[in-house]
Design a protein around this motif. Structure first.
Motif: not given
Length: 556
Positions: A54-56, A109-128
């Motif tokens: 989820c985002s806001v 809750v993520l340490e900091s929001p992960l921004k999936i931004e236009d033009g960038y390849y993408g992002g990933e999340i690591f959960v322990t």
């Protein structure tokens, strides 16, 4: 700091499709989620139900890889549970839904929001994952979550500071991280590239300081495809004095993540302060020495007309320099491009391609061309319209109109033009300035242009442009030859600063500054010597997609 909580998600989740590069759409990126247990105990199996991120403003439901073997991240890996496409957004939280027969549930809750931004390849999340209930030790809940940008060609390293970690990467690179090197779990992304140097280029992101140093081990790269590049390399004064390790591998400790070049592994920091090696002399001083220019020309004459000078790659202005002997060797010059349509030629629509997609050629050098209008050049399948004047083997790709491409219309301003035939012997390279639409230099079969001339034919008129960035340059004049320049992966310079370099090399020649920033690229004998690193590489990969290149093929 992340913390688990029991609150449900606020929005009805939007289903996400699995990631497929061929179907990637504008305004979307790749999302990966990986998990690992937060302890050294062995768990037979992790059974993950539905996952919602989820985002806001929205929630999303990707497909989930249900069953995973358990593991902690002591070898730098985690278990992939999501690999999907997602529209641009900022992910703030991850929910693991309860499932009958499952043993992972809860939210974080993520340490900091992960921004999936236009033009960038993408992002990933690591959960322990930690034990959810001591009374039911087989059940797990998320304990911490961290995000990072995702690189198309990178190696993700999942690190939990509770465990020391060692991981083997591409090209014989190994990284060892002690426990508690950073405070919280993290994703480090390492890009390993062969740039023709003795050791690979290692780029570890994000560039953060470490509580404890980590060790990076590299092995010398087998010559292989770099044999021809080595033949083109100009011997540097003091090469024999450099401390080049003869060992099968070299290990160095670093206190901050970043870009590690071949030279970092070749010479120790203590040795640098005591060496009188001219490679640490200012670049301009080196190029002003008669033996340097003699060595450049001698190497070219012995190597089918091409000489690769690296004396300025580790000192300002941080550039790769290639000299091509065309006065006697007469290599042909090409402007490779890819048209979207050919019959009739679409007036301006060019398929954007990476310079590394050019067929590898022996005894060749290529640099990027000038800029374009249209899509940014972040992925395959994008198109653009060449700015300024561009002609390739008699076909006009750009005629200096606003909006780029070919045709009539208002002028796009004054341009500095370099024109030539495919073979220098039949028409000398000429330079002229014009702002006309459809201007055609007399007899020109090939034309390139730019809005900035670094230095003009009087050998004294320099550009006053001090914009600092990565740049590529092409010039002609010195001893009947061409000079091609392109910034190093992490180097920055300006047209005004480069004037000093080309004045020394061209001897009353001319030089055009080509496109810069992430567009700046150079290949020599098929080897990409300045791949993109840092944030650029997360958006464009190791090379940006561009509309055309300039390629010189030496006589063979």
């Amino acid at each position: 700091m992340s913390q688990a909580h029991a609150a449900g998600f606020k929005f009805n989740p939007i289903p996400l499709s699995d990631f497929e590069i061929a179907k990637q759409q504008k305004g979307a990126g790749r999302l990966k989620i990986s998990i690992s247990i937060d302890e050294s105990a062995v768990v037979n199996e992790l059974r993950v139900g539905g996952i919602v991120v989820c985002s806001v403003k929205a929630c999303y439901r990707p497909n989930t890889m249900y069953k995973q073997n358990s593991a902690n991240s002591s070898i730098g890996v985690a278990k992939l549970v999501v690999d999907s496409s997602i529209t641009n957004d900022e992910i703030t939280s991850v929910f693991f839904e309860e499932l009958k027969g499952g043993n992972v549930s809860g939210s974080v809750v993520l340490e900091s929001p992960l921004k999936i931004e236009d033009g960038y390849y993408g992002g990933e999340i690591f959960v322990t994952l930690g034990r959810k209930d001591l009374a039911r030790p087989e059940n797990y809940a998320p304990s911490y979550a961290v995000g990072n940008l995702l690189r198309e060609n990178g190696n993700s390293i999942y690190y939990n500071p509770k465990f020391p970690m060692k991981i083997n990467l591409d090209l014989g690179v190994a990284i060892s991280i002690p426990e508690n090197a950073v405070k919280h779990p993290a994703i480090f992304n390492a890009q390993i590239t062969d740039t023709g140097e003795r050791f690979p280029l290692v780029d570890i992101y994000p560039y953060v300081s470490l509580i404890k140093p980590i060790s990076v081990t590299v092995k010398p790269i087998e010559k292989g495809k770099n044999v021809l590049l080595e033949k083109a390399r100009v011997p540097l004064e003091g090469d024999a004095k450099k401390s080049i390790s003869s060992k099968s591998q070299v290990t160095k400790d670093i206190n901050k993540l970043g870009l590690l070049k071949s030279g970092f592994f070749e010479t120790s920091q203590a040795e640098v302060s005591t060496l009188s090696d001219p490679i640490y002399t200012p670049c301009y001083t080196l190029l002003n020495q008669q033996n340097t220019t003699n060595n450049i020309q001698a190497t070219a004459l012995a190597n089918h007309g091409i000489a690769y000078y690296t004396g300025c790659t580790n000192i300002p202005p941080y550039i790769h320099i290639v000299y091509v002997e065309i006065g006697r060797m007469q290599p042909p010059i090409y402007i490779p491009y890819f048209a979207e349509t050919s019959t009739p030629f679409d007036q301006h629509d060019l398929s954007l391609r990476r310079i590394t997609s050019l067929a590898p050629q022996d005894y060749s050098v290529a640099v990027n061309g000038f800029g374009w209008e249209g899509v940014e050049g972040t992925a395959s399948g994008q198109n653009g319209w060449a700015n300024g004047y561009v002609r390739s083997n008699g076909v006009d790709l750009g005629t200096n109109r606003n909006g780029g491409g070919v045709g009539n219309g208002t002028s796009n301003g004054n341009k500095y033009i370099m024109s030539f035939n495919s073979n220098y012997a039949s028409q000398p390279i000429t330079f002229v300035e014009s702002s006309q639409v459809n201007y055609s230099p007399p007899g020109a079969v090939n034309v390139i242009s730019t809005s900035t001339s670094v230095v003009k034919h009087d050998g004294a008129t320099c550009s006053g442009d001090t914009l600092s960035s990565r740049w590529s340059v092409i010039g002609a004049g010195w001893r009947g030859g061409l000079v091609l320049i392109s910034s190093t992966s992490d180097g920055v310079t300006s047209a005004a600063e480069l004037c000093t370099v080309v004045n020394l090399l061209l001897m009353n020649g001319n030089a055009l500054r080509l496109d810069g920033g992430p567009s700046a690229a150079m290949t020599i004998n098929g080897v990409h010597v300045n791949p993109l690193t840092g944030v650029y590489s997360f958006k464009y990969g190791t090379a940006r997609y561009i509309p055309y290149a300039i390629q010189i093929m030496a006589a063979q």
